[in-house]
Write an enzyme that holds these catalytic residues in place. Structure first.
Site, PDB file in Angstrom:
ATOM      1  N   ILE A 472      -1.821  10.007   3.676  1.00 40.58           N
ATOM      2  CA  ILE A 472      -2.144  11.588   2.955  1.00 40.58           C
ATOM      3  C   ILE A 472      -3.333  11.779   3.171  1.00 40.58           C
ATOM      4  O   ILE A 472      -4.068  12.324   2.371  1.00 40.58           O
ATOM      5  CB  ILE A 472      -1.537  10.920   1.609  1.00 40.58           C
ATOM      6  CG1 ILE A 472      -2.742  10.364   0.916  1.00 40.58           C
ATOM      7  CG2 ILE A 472      -0.402  10.874   1.306  1.00 40.58           C
ATOM      8  CD1 ILE A 472      -2.869  10.029  -0.464  1.00 40.58           C
ATOM      9  N   ALA A 516      -3.905   0.645   1.828  1.00 41.88           N
ATOM     10  CA  ALA A 516      -3.437   0.514   2.380  1.00 41.88           C
ATOM     11  C   ALA A 516      -3.147  -1.302   2.752  1.00 41.88           C
ATOM     12  O   ALA A 516      -2.405  -1.637   3.921  1.00 41.88           O
ATOM     13  CB  ALA A 516      -5.335   0.897   2.593  1.00 41.88           C
ATOM     14  N   ARG A 619     -11.296  -7.315   2.226  1.00 42.73           N
ATOM     15  CA  ARG A 619     -11.430  -6.552   3.906  1.00 42.73           C
ATOM     16  C   ARG A 619     -11.434  -5.490   3.888  1.00 42.73           C
ATOM     17  O   ARG A 619     -10.692  -4.955   3.722  1.00 42.73           O
ATOM     18  CB  ARG A 619     -10.669  -7.680   4.788  1.00 42.73           C
ATOM     19  CG  ARG A 619     -10.527  -7.556   6.444  1.00 42.73           C
ATOM     20  CD  ARG A 619      -9.288  -7.791   7.318  1.00 42.73           C
ATOM     21  NE  ARG A 619     -10.205  -8.605   7.717  1.00 42.73           N
ATOM     22  CZ  ARG A 619      -9.334 -10.972   7.598  1.00 42.73           C
ATOM     23  NH1 ARG A 619      -8.562 -10.059   7.201  1.00 42.73           N
ATOM     24  NH2 ARG A 619     -10.273 -11.304   7.634  1.00 42.73           N
ATOM     25  N   GLU A 696     -10.005   5.169  -4.439  1.00 44.68           N
ATOM     26  CA  GLU A 696     -10.152   5.421  -5.558  1.00 44.68           C
ATOM     27  C   GLU A 696     -11.310   4.844  -6.697  1.00 44.68           C
ATOM     28  O   GLU A 696     -12.416   5.797  -6.774  1.00 44.68           O
ATOM     29  CB  GLU A 696      -8.644   4.993  -6.059  1.00 44.68           C
ATOM     30  CG  GLU A 696      -7.735   5.851  -5.777  1.00 44.68           C
ATOM     31  CD  GLU A 696      -6.515   6.103  -6.786  1.00 44.68           C
ATOM     32  OE1 GLU A 696      -5.970   5.189  -7.660  1.00 44.68           O
ATOM     33  OE2 GLU A 696      -5.298   6.553  -6.827  1.00 44.68           O
TER      34      GLU A 696
END
Lengths: 734, 316
Positions: A472, A516, A619, A696
């Site tokens: 996105i 992710a 990470r 976020e």
């Protein structure tokens, strides 16, 4: 692959490709305008007609009659779809209001008709010929007025329990020598993404394909099938590029449904983009909140009681904004309570927007902490550090998997020059500007959810990843390519990533900053499968084989990776699934946000001068794309602090400023130098990638850091967002 | 958008004549406002007269030492003109405070004067608006009115005029030059050009049917320190909450006009004479009959404080 024990050393730890600030592999497509976005996919199917959406002109009531004859007779018009000819439509699982209204109208600009024509201009002109007879009903549009009638919402979802209680909050608060009891408000906000919701729909018999812009492919596919009452297998949803979503494209929306209905009636492919002035009231928004926070501390500033109550509103059967969530986790304190209440409002549907819950919750909580620290006479960073907890404060047997909030705050203080801050507000001036510095903590949870992928190896040694994961604008293409390259021991030039197609294995999708970590872990799992297939084909023991530089090696034997696929393509398909590590450990990401503002001494105009975020988020798979995520979120946090507000007409029941001229978000001139520091951290509890999300985290706390900086600059405490000059003006120092 | 016919005018007088004889005709130049409004069917012209070829794009000195700005001079070019920057700095600064680079490249001088209000209810054709649909009512009164006017309002309309340029032109005592359908020309002082909303907020200027703006004329330079101060929630690309255009002379006398407070650029001659006594005295005259809503009442204090800062800056 089941992930139920913390990760040990694995091929990702080589960090040959992962962890590098690689440029986006899709960058050239974006910068040359050749990345195919939904509305521009002229090539995918011939004979596309154009749809134009008509939204309801009232907030609540019903359509008595809808007059479409003039529109139908207008030049170029092929069809007009309304509730009268749309067929049976069911509401999707993820929708609160129906995507095609009528006869009942549930909110302003709820879609009530689609005009399909040969050209966009014809469809638009004809849409304006539709006349509707409405019958208005009274609705509720004012959260403050509805607050006292708010009820306890259902438990579950991402919200957790509507009531939580540990110890004896009331007694401890009453006994606390330092008490803060304050109420804060946050307004309704809209995602304001660049690309409007857009879809091209085409039927082939009873099979439907939609090219659209959607963050969660499997949710969209499921709800489209459910809404139309057709089997899921007959629906294909394709969304490889998304021009921003921020939660506004998590779900099936009216563009998809109306394009599908339009194409069915028109008997040819139809494309629909929601018109910009329609998007704000037609789609979802972040609901406004009223939040009461009580904090009691002892004389040393140790929290003994912390309570957070939040009220928000939504349509009947909707959900609350879970603004108290972070307060359950962020600070220690033996006596605690939270309460979430939900009022019925007849405004458009409230739903997720970037960091739902935490973003508005921290806007309130982190002002409250600043206020409590001041009452206790303690520096606000020191106050936060004193109240740190390394365990879930509600369940002390449950540790955080990683928690470096104190390190974020200390490092940020050093880098930002916190020691130069005047503890007394209103003391620093630079020409016309009153200068202030503010801090806030950020917390956003790391959500684990299963995610699958398929990885192919061809005879040229090209590794192709297929997953319905979406990008996105976050950089997903790139981190997935990095994952596959690291696992298979090839360069990025040997990796092809294909995303956003419901014919691919189902991924975590993009939302809640879970994309992710989960999607790359799913690709990791598929790559493990492919490595096994490669090793077997080449006659290696897969446990010993190393994959590097396009070679597979074990002991003193070595072979080219491509050799494994010489006869036939090899495929590895698997997904990541999680055990109970998220029950045993609290997995969260943390940030220290630092902001310097200037407030014009005369006009009270507020301008941000410097920003810094120090993030501890496991990470970092790609520091460049992660930084982009964080600075974008910091920008959105500035918008939330200073200007973003959907203005409600409480008589007519709609968001009045429903375009990008009226709903202001920061422009370039509003955003000064931004700095991001990632702490060196891995979290083996989160996944084999040892990563977490940042998209976020970057917004969580920013608004309060701005608010606290404004207070430091002026001595004026504003508890109602956005903090605009009119709220400062009356109390500004002379 | 409704279908319309289109012609390219050959001369200003022909354009005016064509506009007078064609019911529902409108002129189009940059189109930065009109086209948006047509797409939303807020403006529904049946005929467009394109004036872009009329060679009204020059900035020329007038015999009495002033400057004549062609109606088609683009905002970017006007702001960058060396004479404007030197002698009418308040105008250059006002232009650059408005819109965006892209819009200023396209928007014309006359079009800027004639742009419509940005009241959100004017833009939403589901809502009543006396300016858009005379007699339908005003949803802004009693509604969301933070941006709206505080002086010169009526029971029919509380919209503001959104232009920055016009505020500077008002303080510069500009006149609007026009040609009428019969070929006659006239000059209208900017003060007489804009109307207050009254009972007819849909009639915004004193232009007559078909009358075409050909230029704006500035009188000879008056010197002084020239300031345009625009106050807004974000740093760029937003309309003024309040703006102040001021010219202050060394002797302390001066002129002040305000934007963001009224249906037209706001100037009160009696307020200018209060400038030596300071911002409070000026504002008391300028906004004497302010009628505010709960949401825009802050504009009175904001206007005074902004003016105080401007006057302090002018003193140096």
């Amino acid at each position: 692959m089941k992930f139920d024990t913390p990760a040990t050393t694995n091929p990702i730890d080589q960090l040959k490709v992962i962890g590098k600030p690689t440029d986006r592999i899709d960058g050239p497509l974006k910068t040359t305008g050749t990345a195919p976005y939904a509305y521009e996919r002229h090539d995918v199917v011939a004979n596309q007609a154009y749809g134009y959406v008509v939204g309801a002109a009232i907030a609540k009531g019903k359509v008595n009659a809808i007059h479409v004859l003039d529109a139908k007779a207008a030049p170029g018009v092929i069809a007009v779809i309304t509730h009268e000819n749309a067929g049976k439509i069911t509401k999707g699982n993820f929708n609160t209001a129906k995507l095609l209204g009528g006869p009942e109208i549930q909110h302003y600009h709820q879609a009530i008709a689609l005009v399909v024509a040969d050209s966009f201009e014809q469809a638009r002109a004809a849409a304006q010929l539709i006349r509707v007879d409405y019958e208005r009903s009274d609705g509720k549009y004012d959260l403050a007025a509805a607050k006292d009638g708010a009820e306890k919402p259902k438990a579950g979802g991402f919200g957790g329990d509507p009531d939580t209680s540990v110890g004896d909050f009331a007694t401890a608060f009453a006994a606390a020598p330092v008490q803060l009891d304050a109420t804060y408000t946050t307004p309704d906000q809209t995602h304001a993404m660049m690309e409007p919701h857009a879809t091209i729909a085409a039927w082939d018999g009873d099979k439907l394909t939609v090219w659209t812009s959607n963050q969660m492919i499997a949710w969209g596919k499921g709800d489209l099938a459910r809404t139309l009452g057709i089997p899921k297998e007959n629906v294909r949803l394709i969304s490889p590029y998304i021009g921003g979503g921020f939660g506004g494209k998590l779900f099936l929306r009216a563009d998809v449904l109306l394009a599908a209905l339009g194409a069915r009636v028109a008997k040819r492919p139809v494309k629909v983009a929601l018109q910009r002035p329609l998007i704000i009231n037609n789609t979802t928004h972040r609901p406004a909140t009223i939040q009461r926070i009580r904090i009691g501390t002892d004389k040393d500033g140790k929290i003994t009681a912390i309570g957070h109550e939040s009220w928000s509103g939504d349509l009947p059967d909707g959900g609350p904004e879970t603004a108290v969530n972070q307060t359950r986790l962020l600070y220690a304190g033996a006596n605690r309570m939270t309460a979430t209440r939900l009022a019925v409002l007849d405004l458009p549907e409230g739903n997720a927007m970037r960091a739902p819950g935490e973003a508005p919750g921290l806007m309130a909580l982190e002002i409250a902490i600043d206020e409590a620290a001041e009452k206790a006479g303690i520096d606000p960073i020191e106050f936060r550090i004193r109240n740190d907890t390394q365990v879930d404060p509600e369940k002390p047997s449950r540790p955080f998997s990683q928690r470096q909030l104190n390190e974020c705050l200390r490092l940020g203080a050093e880098k930002f020059g916190w020691s130069k801050r005047s503890a007394t507000p209103g003391k620093v001036r630079d020409g016309d500007w009153l200068i202030g510095i503010g801090v806030a903590a950020g917390l956003r949870n790391n959500l684990v959810t299963k995610s699958a992928a398929r990885v192919r190896l061809d005879q040229r040694g090209i590794v192709t990843v297929e997953t319905d994961m979406t990008d996105i604008g976050t950089g997903t293409y790139t981190i997935i390519a990095q994952t596959a390259a690291e696992m298979m021991g090839v360069g990025l030039d040997k990796v092809v990533v294909t995303l956003g197609d419901s014919s691919f294995p189902v991924s975590a999708g993009s939302g809640g900053q879970w994309g992710a970590n989960n999607s790359t872990a799913g690709v990791y799992a598929a790559c493990v499968k492919l490595r096994e297939a490669v090793a077997q084909k080449l006659g290696f023991n897969s446990a010993d084989a190393t994959f590097a530089d396009g070679q597979v090696q074990a002991g003193n034997r070595s072979a080219a990776l491509a050799d494994a696929a010489r006869e036939k393509e090899l495929v590895g398909e698997d997904g990541i699934e999680y055990g109970d590590l998220d029950k045993k450990y609290q997995q969260s990401t943390f940030a220290g946000h630092f902001v310097e503002v200037g407030v014009d001494a005369a006009t009270a105009e507020i301008r941000v001068r410097r920003m810094l975020a120090v993030c501890a988020a496991g990470r970092i798979l790609n520091p460049k794309s992660a930084r982009s995520q964080v600075i974008g979120a910091m920008t959105m946090g500035v918008g939330a602090a200073l200007m973003e507000e959907l203005a409600i007409d409480k008589r007519l029941g709609f968001f009045v400023n429903h375009d990008l001229a009226g709903y202001e978000v920061p422009v370039h001139a509003d955003i000064p130098h931004q700095e991001v520091i990632f702490l060196d951290e891995t979290d083996p509890v989160s996944s084999p990638m040892k990563a977490k999300g940042v998209g976020e985290l970057g917004i969580c706390g920013v608004g309060a850091a701005v608010a606290n900086a404004i207070y430091n600059a002026t001595g004026v405490r504003v508890r109602d967002y956005p903090i605009t000059l009119d709220k400062l003006l009356a109390k500004m120092p002379v | 958008m409704k279908s319309f016919t289109y012609e390219r005018a050959q001369s200003p007088a022909d354009a005016a004549a064509a506009a007078a004889r064609t019911e529902g005709a409108k002129f189009i130049a940059g189109g930065t406002n009109l086209l948006d409004l047509m797409k939303l069917e807020i403006e529904t012209p049946t005929h467009l007269i394109d004036v872009n070829a009329l060679a009204l794009d020059k900035i020329e000195a007038t015999p009495d030492g002033g400057l004549r700005i062609g109606a088609l001079v683009r905002n970017t070019d006007l702001a960058a003109d060396a004479r404007v920057r030197r002698d009418y700095a308040v105008l250059s600064r006002a232009l650059l405070a408005g819109a965006s680079g892209q819009l200023r490249n396209k928007a014309t001088t006359a079009g800027n004067l004639l742009q419509r209000t940005r009241c959100p209810y004017f833009y939403d054709t589901n809502q009543p608006c006396n300016k858009r649909l005379p007699g339908s009512g005003c949803a802004a009164i009693g509604g969301f009115s933070r941006q709206h006017a505080i002086v010169g309002t009526s029971k029919a309309c509380i919209a503001t005029h959104p232009s920055d340029m016009a505020v500077a032109m008002r303080v510069l005592d500009a006149t609007v030059d026009t040609v009428q359908p019969d070929g006659k020309t006239r000059s209208i002082a900017l003060d007489d050009f804009y109307r207050l909303p009254g009972e007819t907020p849909h009639i915004e200027t004193t232009l007559t049917k078909g009358e075409l703006i050909t230029a704006v004329t500035l009188p000879k330079p008056v010197g002084g320190t020239q300031i345009y101060r625009k106050v807004r929630d974000r740093a760029s690309y937003a309309f003024a909450l309040v703006s102040v255009a001021a010219i202050v002379q060394r002797d302390g006398s001066g002129r002040v006009a305000m934007g963001g407070v009224a249906h037209r650029p706001w100037h009160v001659a009696a307020a200018d004479s209060e400038i030596p006594r300071g911002a409070r005295a000026v504002t008391a005259r300028l906004l004497a009959d302010a009628a505010t809503t709960h949401e825009n009442a802050f504009k009175v204090k904001l206007a005074e404080r902004t003016l105080a800062a401007v006057l302090a800056k002018a003193k140096g």
